[in-house]
Design a protein around this motif. Sequence first.
Motif, PDB file in Angstrom:
ATOM      1  N   GLU A 226     -41.667 -37.618 -27.219  1.00  0.00           N
ATOM      2  CA  GLU A 226     -40.856 -38.123 -28.292  1.00  0.00           C
ATOM      3  C   GLU A 226     -39.754 -37.575 -28.185  1.00  0.00           C
ATOM      4  OE1 GLU A 226     -39.005 -41.792 -29.110  1.00  0.00           O
ATOM      5  OE2 GLU A 226     -41.214 -41.922 -28.393  1.00  0.00           O
ATOM      6  N   HIS A 227     -40.292 -36.650 -28.859  1.00  0.00           N
ATOM      7  CA  HIS A 227     -38.694 -35.425 -29.415  1.00  0.00           C
ATOM      8  C   HIS A 227     -38.539 -34.530 -28.114  1.00  0.00           C
ATOM      9  CE1 HIS A 227     -39.073 -37.693 -33.379  1.00  0.00           C
ATOM     10  NE2 HIS A 227     -40.662 -36.795 -33.782  1.00  0.00           N
ATOM     11  N   VAL A 228     -38.958 -33.817 -27.898  1.00  0.00           N
ATOM     12  CA  VAL A 228     -38.446 -32.716 -26.812  1.00  0.00           C
ATOM     13  C   VAL A 228     -37.925 -33.488 -25.302  1.00  0.00           C
ATOM     14  CG1 VAL A 228     -39.084 -30.489 -25.725  1.00  0.00           C
ATOM     15  CG2 VAL A 228     -39.436 -31.073 -28.546  1.00  0.00           C
ATOM     16  N   VAL A 229     -39.542 -33.834 -25.223  1.00  0.00           N
ATOM     17  CA  VAL A 229     -39.221 -33.811 -23.632  1.00  0.00           C
ATOM     18  C   VAL A 229     -38.069 -34.758 -23.710  1.00  0.00           C
ATOM     19  CG1 VAL A 229     -40.186 -35.406 -21.926  1.00  0.00           C
ATOM     20  CG2 VAL A 229     -41.393 -33.757 -23.302  1.00  0.00           C
ATOM     21  N   LYS A 230     -37.676 -36.175 -24.691  1.00  0.00           N
ATOM     22  CA  LYS A 230     -36.688 -37.348 -24.463  1.00  0.00           C
ATOM     23  C   LYS A 230     -34.990 -36.137 -24.767  1.00  0.00           C
ATOM     24  CE  LYS A 230     -37.639 -40.849 -25.867  1.00  0.00           C
ATOM     25  NZ  LYS A 230     -38.058 -42.662 -27.137  1.00  0.00           N
ATOM     26  N   ASN A 231     -35.160 -35.854 -25.517  1.00  0.00           N
ATOM     27  CA  ASN A 231     -33.781 -34.932 -26.095  1.00  0.00           C
ATOM     28  C   ASN A 231     -33.699 -34.075 -24.687  1.00  0.00           C
ATOM     29  OD1 ASN A 231     -34.413 -36.400 -28.666  1.00  0.00           O
ATOM     30  ND2 ASN A 231     -35.130 -33.788 -29.550  1.00  0.00           N
ATOM     31  N   THR A 232     -34.165 -33.310 -23.550  1.00  0.00           N
ATOM     32  CA  THR A 232     -34.012 -32.738 -23.323  1.00  0.00           C
ATOM     33  C   THR A 232     -33.941 -33.157 -21.709  1.00  0.00           C
ATOM     34  OG1 THR A 232     -35.843 -30.435 -23.713  1.00  0.00           O
ATOM     35  CG2 THR A 232     -34.921 -30.850 -21.377  1.00  0.00           C
ATOM     36  N   VAL A 233     -34.333 -34.374 -21.518  1.00  0.00           N
ATOM     37  CA  VAL A 233     -34.162 -35.207 -20.436  1.00  0.00           C
ATOM     38  C   VAL A 233     -32.466 -36.037 -20.557  1.00  0.00           C
ATOM     39  CG1 VAL A 233     -34.594 -37.890 -19.492  1.00  0.00           C
ATOM     40  CG2 VAL A 233     -36.036 -35.949 -19.848  1.00  0.00           C
ATOM     41  N   GLY A 234     -32.356 -35.935 -22.037  1.00  0.00           N
ATOM     42  CA  GLY A 234     -31.155 -36.724 -22.538  1.00  0.00           C
ATOM     43  C   GLY A 234     -29.867 -35.543 -21.929  1.00  0.00           C
ATOM     44  N   LEU A 235     -29.770 -34.138 -22.199  1.00  0.00           N
ATOM     45  CA  LEU A 235     -29.104 -33.724 -22.113  1.00  0.00           C
ATOM     46  C   LEU A 235     -28.809 -32.986 -20.838  1.00  0.00           C
ATOM     47  CD1 LEU A 235     -26.844 -31.376 -23.343  1.00  0.00           C
ATOM     48  CD2 LEU A 235     -28.919 -30.022 -24.289  1.00  0.00           C
ATOM     49  N   SER A 236     -29.773 -33.057 -19.868  1.00  0.00           N
ATOM     50  CA  SER A 236     -30.136 -32.941 -18.204  1.00  0.00           C
ATOM     51  C   SER A 236     -28.822 -33.614 -17.647  1.00  0.00           C
ATOM     52  CB  SER A 236     -31.408 -32.960 -18.041  1.00  0.00           C
ATOM     53  OG  SER A 236     -31.415 -32.636 -16.571  1.00  0.00           O
ATOM     54  N   GLU A 237     -28.938 -35.108 -18.225  1.00  0.00           N
ATOM     55  CA  GLU A 237     -28.893 -35.830 -17.649  1.00  0.00           C
ATOM     56  C   GLU A 237     -27.152 -36.390 -17.455  1.00  0.00           C
ATOM     57  OE1 GLU A 237     -29.863 -39.415 -19.404  1.00  0.00           O
ATOM     58  OE2 GLU A 237     -31.486 -40.103 -17.237  1.00  0.00           O
ATOM     59  N   SER A 238     -26.343 -35.695 -18.892  1.00  0.00           N
ATOM     60  CA  SER A 238     -25.424 -35.621 -19.669  1.00  0.00           C
ATOM     61  C   SER A 238     -24.315 -34.547 -18.564  1.00  0.00           C
ATOM     62  CB  SER A 238     -24.856 -35.460 -20.796  1.00  0.00           C
ATOM     63  OG  SER A 238     -26.227 -36.139 -21.680  1.00  0.00           O
ATOM     64  N   ILE A 239     -25.540 -33.565 -18.392  1.00  0.00           N
ATOM     65  CA  ILE A 239     -24.525 -31.895 -17.332  1.00  0.00           C
ATOM     66  C   ILE A 239     -24.715 -31.957 -16.085  1.00  0.00           C
ATOM     67  CG2 ILE A 239     -24.870 -30.639 -19.768  1.00  0.00           C
ATOM     68  CD1 ILE A 239     -27.424 -29.061 -18.413  1.00  0.00           C
ATOM     69  N   SER A 240     -25.297 -33.245 -15.986  1.00  0.00           N
ATOM     70  CA  SER A 240     -25.641 -33.591 -14.383  1.00  0.00           C
ATOM     71  C   SER A 240     -24.516 -34.009 -13.817  1.00  0.00           C
ATOM     72  CB  SER A 240     -27.105 -33.934 -14.076  1.00  0.00           C
ATOM     73  OG  SER A 240     -26.237 -36.076 -14.809  1.00  0.00           O
ATOM     74  N   THR A 241     -23.634 -34.943 -14.788  1.00  0.00           N
ATOM     75  CA  THR A 241     -22.174 -34.809 -13.920  1.00  0.00           C
ATOM     76  C   THR A 241     -21.445 -33.653 -13.555  1.00  0.00           C
ATOM     77  OG1 THR A 241     -20.858 -35.329 -16.004  1.00  0.00           O
ATOM     78  CG2 THR A 241     -22.471 -37.058 -15.667  1.00  0.00           C
ATOM     79  N   LEU A 242     -21.768 -32.789 -14.279  1.00  0.00           N
ATOM     80  CA  LEU A 242     -21.167 -30.982 -14.028  1.00  0.00           C
ATOM     81  C   LEU A 242     -21.484 -30.307 -12.638  1.00  0.00           C
ATOM     82  CD1 LEU A 242     -20.994 -29.734 -17.419  1.00  0.00           C
ATOM     83  CD2 LEU A 242     -18.377 -30.894 -15.620  1.00  0.00           C
ATOM     84  N   GLN A 243     -23.122 -30.726 -12.447  1.00  0.00           N
ATOM     85  CA  GLN A 243     -24.065 -29.774 -11.312  1.00  0.00           C
ATOM     86  C   GLN A 243     -25.280 -30.083 -11.154  1.00  0.00           C
ATOM     87  OE1 GLN A 243     -24.916 -24.895 -11.934  1.00  0.00           O
ATOM     88  NE2 GLN A 243     -23.133 -24.717 -11.035  1.00  0.00           N
ATOM     89  N   ASP A 244     -25.585 -30.127 -10.176  1.00  0.00           N
ATOM     90  CA  ASP A 244     -27.141 -30.421  -9.984  1.00  0.00           C
ATOM     91  C   ASP A 244     -27.515 -29.177 -10.460  1.00  0.00           C
ATOM     92  OD1 ASP A 244     -26.639 -32.714  -8.485  1.00  0.00           O
ATOM     93  OD2 ASP A 244     -26.753 -31.811  -6.385  1.00  0.00           O
ATOM     94  N   HIS A 245     -29.229 -29.387 -11.378  1.00  0.00           N
ATOM     95  CA  HIS A 245     -29.591 -28.301 -11.907  1.00  0.00           C
ATOM     96  C   HIS A 245     -30.660 -28.593 -12.279  1.00  0.00           C
ATOM     97  CE1 HIS A 245     -28.729 -31.794 -15.133  1.00  0.00           C
ATOM     98  NE2 HIS A 245     -29.402 -30.524 -15.723  1.00  0.00           N
ATOM     99  N   THR A 246     -31.698 -27.005 -12.266  1.00  0.00           N
ATOM    100  CA  THR A 246     -32.868 -27.411 -13.222  1.00  0.00           C
ATOM    101  C   THR A 246     -33.224 -27.205 -14.741  1.00  0.00           C
ATOM    102  OG1 THR A 246     -33.942 -27.921 -10.962  1.00  0.00           O
ATOM    103  CG2 THR A 246     -35.405 -27.467 -13.111  1.00  0.00           C
TER     104      THR A 246
END
Length: 275
Positions: A226-246
């Motif tokens: 609910e907290h760590v996974v969801k927040n990490t996914v949200g941040l990853s989605e945001s920065i995916s507009t800059l660069q493909d990444h893991t």
Amino acid sequence: MKKRTFLVFIIFLFLAGCGEENSSKDNKEDEDPKETETTVEQSTQDEKSKLALTHIRGGLYIESDVEYDSDLSKINITVTEEEYINLIKPIILSTHDLEDWEGLVVDPILTASGTILENVSEGYTIDFKYMEGNEEVLLLSIKDGEILYNLADEFNEEPVRDVAHMTESEMTEEILTILRESYEGEMEVSYDEENSTFILLPISEDLKDAIVSMVLHTEVADAWNEHVVKNTVGLSESISTLQDHTLVIANPSNPELYVLAVYNGVVMYNVTDDY
């Protein structure tokens, strides 16, 4: 004799009654009409304030602390939802995507202000902010549907990064900045260039304990997701507009192992899947 005594008693009661009536009239005359009016106005204002707060709390979809400053007729909304904060931070720090900013920040607060103006009263200011450590970051201030302050107005004070023409190394540095700002004091951030992977290593004792506990005890898996996974996914989605990444979170007990791996906003591995 009895008649005279009775008559004297009746006269006494009459005079006493007149005295009480006059006293009552005097008391009423002593009351300050302005004071009474002020009390009524204050009661009405309190009711309006409660109604305004009800509209805010009922219509706000973002987890927040809502408080009212009666001296300034101001409603302070402090965002506490980490997922939401992680969505707006890249806009503030890097992308300056005004379309996303309007949808995430301006539109919901403008709507709330308009609802209060229409259904309660004029004169209410709404301050919308979040906490960066111990420091308040004001995002938006609105009164009666009019914007008094918008953080987006400051975006143009610094040159906006031209993402389309940034080199890969510049893009990587941009993402590192965003991640370090987002996880300051909680995670150490590094980059594995060979695998295009951003590694988050928990450094705060509370977070390390939580992850170790999560790995050992399956009953905390819901809180993890609910907290760590969801927040990490949200941040990853945001920065995916800059660069493909893991984006991975390392196990603090053994940094060679990961407890979460997200690729461009999609969970590729979650330690709870092993349960």
